[in-house]
Each structure stands twice: as C-alpha cells, then as structure tokens.
Design a protein around this motif. Structure first.
Motif, PDB file in Angstrom:
ATOM      1  N   GLU A  59      34.483 -33.148 -16.287  1.00 31.28           N
ATOM      2  CA  GLU A  59      34.303 -32.233 -17.416  1.00 31.28           C
ATOM      3  C   GLU A  59      33.251 -32.754 -18.405  1.00 31.28           C
ATOM      4  O   GLU A  59      33.289 -32.448 -19.601  1.00 31.28           O
ATOM      5  CB  GLU A  59      35.640 -31.989 -18.120  1.00 31.28           C
ATOM      6  CG  GLU A  59      36.644 -31.181 -17.304  1.00 31.28           C
ATOM      7  CD  GLU A  59      36.166 -29.758 -16.938  1.00 31.28           C
ATOM      8  OE1 GLU A  59      35.009 -29.411 -17.205  1.00 31.28           O
ATOM      9  OE2 GLU A  59      36.972 -29.002 -16.368  1.00 31.28           O
ATOM     10  N   SER A  60      32.310 -33.526 -17.897  1.00 34.09           N
ATOM     11  CA  SER A  60      31.279 -34.122 -18.757  1.00 34.09           C
ATOM     12  C   SER A  60      30.416 -33.066 -19.461  1.00 34.09           C
ATOM     13  O   SER A  60      29.809 -32.205 -18.807  1.00 34.09           O
ATOM     14  CB  SER A  60      30.377 -35.008 -17.891  1.00 34.09           C
ATOM     15  OG  SER A  60      29.176 -35.314 -18.569  1.00 34.09           O
ATOM     16  N   ASN A  61      30.368 -33.170 -20.793  1.00 30.55           N
ATOM     17  CA  ASN A  61      29.459 -32.311 -21.565  1.00 30.55           C
ATOM     18  C   ASN A  61      28.016 -32.686 -21.261  1.00 30.55           C
ATOM     19  O   ASN A  61      27.141 -31.827 -21.168  1.00 30.55           O
ATOM     20  CB  ASN A  61      29.700 -32.500 -23.069  1.00 30.55           C
ATOM     21  CG  ASN A  61      31.087 -32.076 -23.489  1.00 30.55           C
ATOM     22  OD1 ASN A  61      31.504 -30.962 -23.211  1.00 30.55           O
ATOM     23  ND2 ASN A  61      31.804 -32.961 -24.146  1.00 30.55           N
ATOM     24  N   LEU A  83      29.985 -36.689 -10.377  1.00 27.33           N
ATOM     25  CA  LEU A  83      31.038 -36.584 -11.375  1.00 27.33           C
ATOM     26  C   LEU A  83      32.327 -37.256 -10.906  1.00 27.33           C
ATOM     27  O   LEU A  83      32.844 -36.942  -9.825  1.00 27.33           O
ATOM     28  CB  LEU A  83      31.311 -35.107 -11.679  1.00 27.33           C
ATOM     29  CG  LEU A  83      30.074 -34.274 -12.087  1.00 27.33           C
ATOM     30  CD1 LEU A  83      30.468 -32.821 -12.318  1.00 27.33           C
ATOM     31  CD2 LEU A  83      29.410 -34.852 -13.328  1.00 27.33           C
ATOM     32  N   THR A  84      32.827 -38.156 -11.726  1.00 23.24           N
ATOM     33  CA  THR A  84      34.055 -38.882 -11.394  1.00 23.24           C
ATOM     34  C   THR A  84      35.265 -38.049 -11.809  1.00 23.24           C
ATOM     35  O   THR A  84      35.352 -37.603 -12.959  1.00 23.24           O
ATOM     36  CB  THR A  84      34.070 -40.239 -12.142  1.00 23.24           C
ATOM     37  OG1 THR A  84      32.850 -40.920 -11.851  1.00 23.24           O
ATOM     38  CG2 THR A  84      35.253 -41.091 -11.716  1.00 23.24           C
ATOM     39  N   ALA A  85      36.181 -37.856 -10.851  1.00 26.78           N
ATOM     40  CA  ALA A  85      37.351 -37.007 -11.122  1.00 26.78           C
ATOM     41  C   ALA A  85      38.448 -37.814 -11.816  1.00 26.78           C
ATOM     42  O   ALA A  85      39.459 -38.170 -11.215  1.00 26.78           O
ATOM     43  CB  ALA A  85      37.853 -36.388  -9.836  1.00 26.78           C
ATOM     44  N   VAL A  86      38.221 -38.093 -13.110  1.00 30.40           N
ATOM     45  CA  VAL A  86      39.244 -38.793 -13.911  1.00 30.40           C
ATOM     46  C   VAL A  86      40.503 -37.925 -13.933  1.00 30.40           C
ATOM     47  O   VAL A  86      41.618 -38.392 -13.754  1.00 30.40           O
ATOM     48  CB  VAL A  86      38.732 -39.047 -15.351  1.00 30.40           C
ATOM     49  CG1 VAL A  86      39.787 -39.752 -16.197  1.00 30.40           C
ATOM     50  CG2 VAL A  86      37.443 -39.847 -15.326  1.00 30.40           C
ATOM     51  N   LEU A 141      32.813 -27.949 -15.577  1.00 30.72           N
ATOM     52  CA  LEU A 141      32.622 -27.955 -14.121  1.00 30.72           C
ATOM     53  C   LEU A 141      32.336 -26.537 -13.620  1.00 30.72           C
ATOM     54  O   LEU A 141      31.526 -26.338 -12.714  1.00 30.72           O
ATOM     55  CB  LEU A 141      33.865 -28.545 -13.435  1.00 30.72           C
ATOM     56  CG  LEU A 141      33.743 -28.800 -11.940  1.00 30.72           C
ATOM     57  CD1 LEU A 141      32.557 -29.704 -11.603  1.00 30.72           C
ATOM     58  CD2 LEU A 141      35.031 -29.419 -11.386  1.00 30.72           C
ATOM     59  N   LEU A 142      32.956 -25.569 -14.260  1.00 29.00           N
ATOM     60  CA  LEU A 142      32.671 -24.168 -13.928  1.00 29.00           C
ATOM     61  C   LEU A 142      31.217 -23.833 -14.299  1.00 29.00           C
ATOM     62  O   LEU A 142      30.471 -23.247 -13.503  1.00 29.00           O
ATOM     63  CB  LEU A 142      33.649 -23.262 -14.693  1.00 29.00           C
ATOM     64  CG  LEU A 142      33.412 -21.763 -14.605  1.00 29.00           C
ATOM     65  CD1 LEU A 142      33.677 -21.269 -13.189  1.00 29.00           C
ATOM     66  CD2 LEU A 142      34.313 -21.021 -15.584  1.00 29.00           C
ATOM     67  N   LEU A 143      30.805 -24.262 -15.509  1.00 31.85           N
ATOM     68  CA  LEU A 143      29.430 -23.974 -15.957  1.00 31.85           C
ATOM     69  C   LEU A 143      28.406 -24.674 -15.050  1.00 31.85           C
ATOM     70  O   LEU A 143      27.346 -24.110 -14.755  1.00 31.85           O
ATOM     71  CB  LEU A 143      29.243 -24.394 -17.416  1.00 31.85           C
ATOM     72  CG  LEU A 143      30.134 -23.648 -18.422  1.00 31.85           C
ATOM     73  CD1 LEU A 143      29.968 -24.224 -19.822  1.00 31.85           C
ATOM     74  CD2 LEU A 143      29.830 -22.152 -18.438  1.00 31.85           C
TER      75      LEU A 143
END
Ligand code: PLP
Length: 360
Positions: free
Chosen positions: A84-86, A106-109, A121-123
């Motif tokens: 979910e990184s901005n 992207l790391t799935a924390v 993640l959608l964007l």
C-alpha cells in the motif's frame, strides 16, 4: 554563511526537474484547533501536490527524480515499498505523466487479498504499472523481505538492460540526495509563505518513514539558517542510527546542490525524532492515531491517514497538551498526503467507523 532564499532557490534551479505537481501547496491556519489548543496551528497541504486527488510528499521528490531519469534517457523506472505504498503509487503516476514505464516491487507486509484489492495497490493497477508482489516468508523480517525485493528487481533490471533498455532506480520513499532535494525546496517554499504572512515557525511537525522528507527539510533549514525546530515523528521502529542516516542524507543534498561547504547538518543538533507514537508498528493503527484522525476531522473537516500523518498528528497533540510546545507557539503541521490508506485493508484502517442510525 547562510544563503538568502533567492540564492538557495538558484542552487536548486540548476538541477534537472520535471514539473509534476501544483506548487506552492497551500498553507493555512487551523482556526478552531488553534483556539482549542492555545497555539497558532498551521497546516502545509502537501496532500494537494497533485497530480490527482491522491497527491502527497513524494511528488516533490519525484520532480527531481523523474527529471534525472529523463536526463539519463531512461525508459523504465523501478521502485520499492509496501503493497500500500504511497510512494510507489505516486511514482507510477509520475512515470505515466512523463511517458516512462513504472515497475514496482512491493513487499506484502499486509497480505494481498486478490478478490478485494484496495487503495494504492488498486491505483497501481489502474495506472498499469508492472507490479511484483514480494510475499513475506516464514520468519522473515520486513527488512529482510525488502532486501529480497531489491535482489528480485536486480534480476528483472538486468534482463531489460540486456535487451537494450535503459532503467532508472528510485530507492524506497525516493530517499536519496536527488529526491530529498525536493524537500529542501519545500522548506524554502514554506519559509516564503510564512514570511508573506509575517510569521516564523517555532515548530514544524511531520511523519517520517525513510527519512527522505526529514533530510530534505533539515537541508533546507540549514541552507537558509532557519531557527524552526523540526520534529520528525517516526511511523516504524528506528534505532539511533536513524538520526545519523538523516543527517548524512541532508549533507548529501547540500553537497549535490552546491551549498556553501561550511553548511553541514549535525545529527546531534539539527535533526530530531519522536519515537513514542509508531506503536504497535508500521501499518498498524494505534488508539492515539485513531483519535487524532477523528479529532481533526471533527474540528476542521480535514482527513489524515492511519499509517503516517495520523501518528504524527497524535504526537503533535500530545506535545501541545503536555506543554512541551509552549502556549502561543507557531506550529506548522506538514500534511504529507496518504489519505488513500483510509480505504485500505481493515487492519491498516483501524476502528474509524461510528454508530449508524436506522430510522423507521
Ligand atoms: C503519507 C506519507 N507521509 C509521510 C511519509 C514519510 O516520508 P519519508 O519516507 O520521506 O520519511 C510517507 C512515505 O512513505 C508517506 O507516504
């Protein structure tokens, strides 16, 4: 010798830059909160940097990073973060505007639910970025998974380069001398706005993650010899080396833009971290951050996010209420964006919902 604002601006103007955002971002007084809390509270609105509703602090950094990528004639841009990184999402936005191809590791924390992809993640997918998800392995720490993401990306990059493509690498958070220069500029912008209002900030508060924003602000403050105290509220656990890392990065920014050599950021004096508000951890809401989000919404009609500014604002409120910030002080809270997290997975959002009334 410190630089004047004009001289400092001229140093930055010599660097490649690609316009992405809407600057200067607004600076405005929070009237109701100022009255209630007994301080002069202002907000610097980097949630309005653009290019769309979901701007944030990374756009300032990306203007310089994408400027450099274009000057190197890159086609692909790699970057890193949590799912979910901005920063990753804003990098994809910037790439699309500049005609570059974004590749995100992207790391799935927080594990991804493919049936219910949300928020950044959608964007990222709407933007058509090439998204690689790095699942956390059993017993692996976040840092170890991030390291693995870098290794996986290096393989992909080598593949592209072998095919003759040029790639540009942006570290997590855009935290290097080029990206952080954007926040040195941000500090100059804030100072110009305060001067126009006849004000000087006693304090500047903001959320810090990779320290890229913190380092840029510290560099900008040093460049013009400003006396404001910058308090960087960290959103994940950091050991003592964090201040040294921030100061070193600030000094790299000063060297890169060609600041006078005697201007150096000192890790012991010029950077400050507040570590009491990140708990229980990154992307994990706290009671204080949840309350801070609701309080700001209910007094001023403004939204901050649970991962970053919610925690930083909770820190600021605690410091005002405990008297650590003296009554009457002029305080700027730097809104760094990130409101998409309000629409992320439940474990990131926390308990923000209230009672609903069903009338018959
Ligand atoms: C909304 C928001 N605020 C603050 C930060 C912290 O910025 P930095 O990584 O430069 O410390 C980030 C970075 O990820 C962010 O997305």
């Amino acid at each position: 010798m410190y630089c004047t604002l004009k001289e400092a601006r001229a140093l930055l103007a010599a660097k490649p830059k690609y316009p992405l955002g809407f600057f200067p971002t607004p600076l405005h007084r929070l009237d109701r909160l100022s009255k209630e809390l007994g301080v002069e509270l202002y907000m610097k609105r980097d949630d309005f940097t653009g290019r769309n509703l979901f701007g944030g602090n990374k756009i300032r950094k990306l203007e310089y990073l994408i400027g450099e990528a274009l000057s190197q004639r890159a086609e692909y841009v790699f970057t890193y973060g949590a799912t979910e990184s901005n920063h990753a999402m804003q990098t994809a936005v910037a790439c699309r505007k500049a005609g570059l191809k974004p590749i995100l590791y992207l790391t799935a924390v927080v594990p991804v639910d493919e049936a219910d992809v949300r928020s950044n993640l959608l964007l990222d997918q709407v933007l058509g970025a090439e998204v690689h998800i790095v699942r956390m392995l059993d017993g692996e720490t976040e840092d170890e998974a991030d390291e693995r993401a870098l290794q996986l990306a290096a393989v992909r990059r080598a593949e592209l380069e072998q095919e003759g493509h040029r790639c540009y690498d942006i570290p997590m958070g855009g935290a290097n001398r080029v990206g952080s220069a954007g926040f040195a500029e941000g500090y100059l912008e804030l100072t110009e706005q305060l001067e126009a209002l006849g004000l000087r900030a006693d304090y500047v508060y903001h959320a810090t993650g990779t320290a890229g924003t913190m380092a840029g602000l510290a560099a900008g403050r040093k460049l013009i010899g400003s006396s404001a105290q910058i308090v960087s509220v960290n959103v994940s656990p950091k050991d003592d080396s964090y201040l040294t890392k921030a100061a070193n990065l600030a000094n790299e920014v000063l060297a890169w833009i060609g600041a006078p050599k005697e201007l150096k950021v000192d890790a012991a004096k010029d950077v400050e971290r507040e570590s009491n508000f990140y708990q229980p951890g990154y992307e994990k809401p706290s009671r204080e951050s949840t309350e801070a989000i609701k309080y700001l919404a209910r007094t001023e009609g403004l939204f901050i996010d649970p991962v970053y500014s919610g925690k930083a604002f909770a820190g600021l409120l605690a410091h005002i209420r405990s008297g650590r910030i003296a009554p009457g002080s002029t305080v700027v809270f730097w809104h760094t964006g990130g409101a998409t997290a309000l629409f992320a997975e439940k474990e990131i959002v926390g308990e923000l919902t209230g009672e609903l009334i069903y009338d018959r």
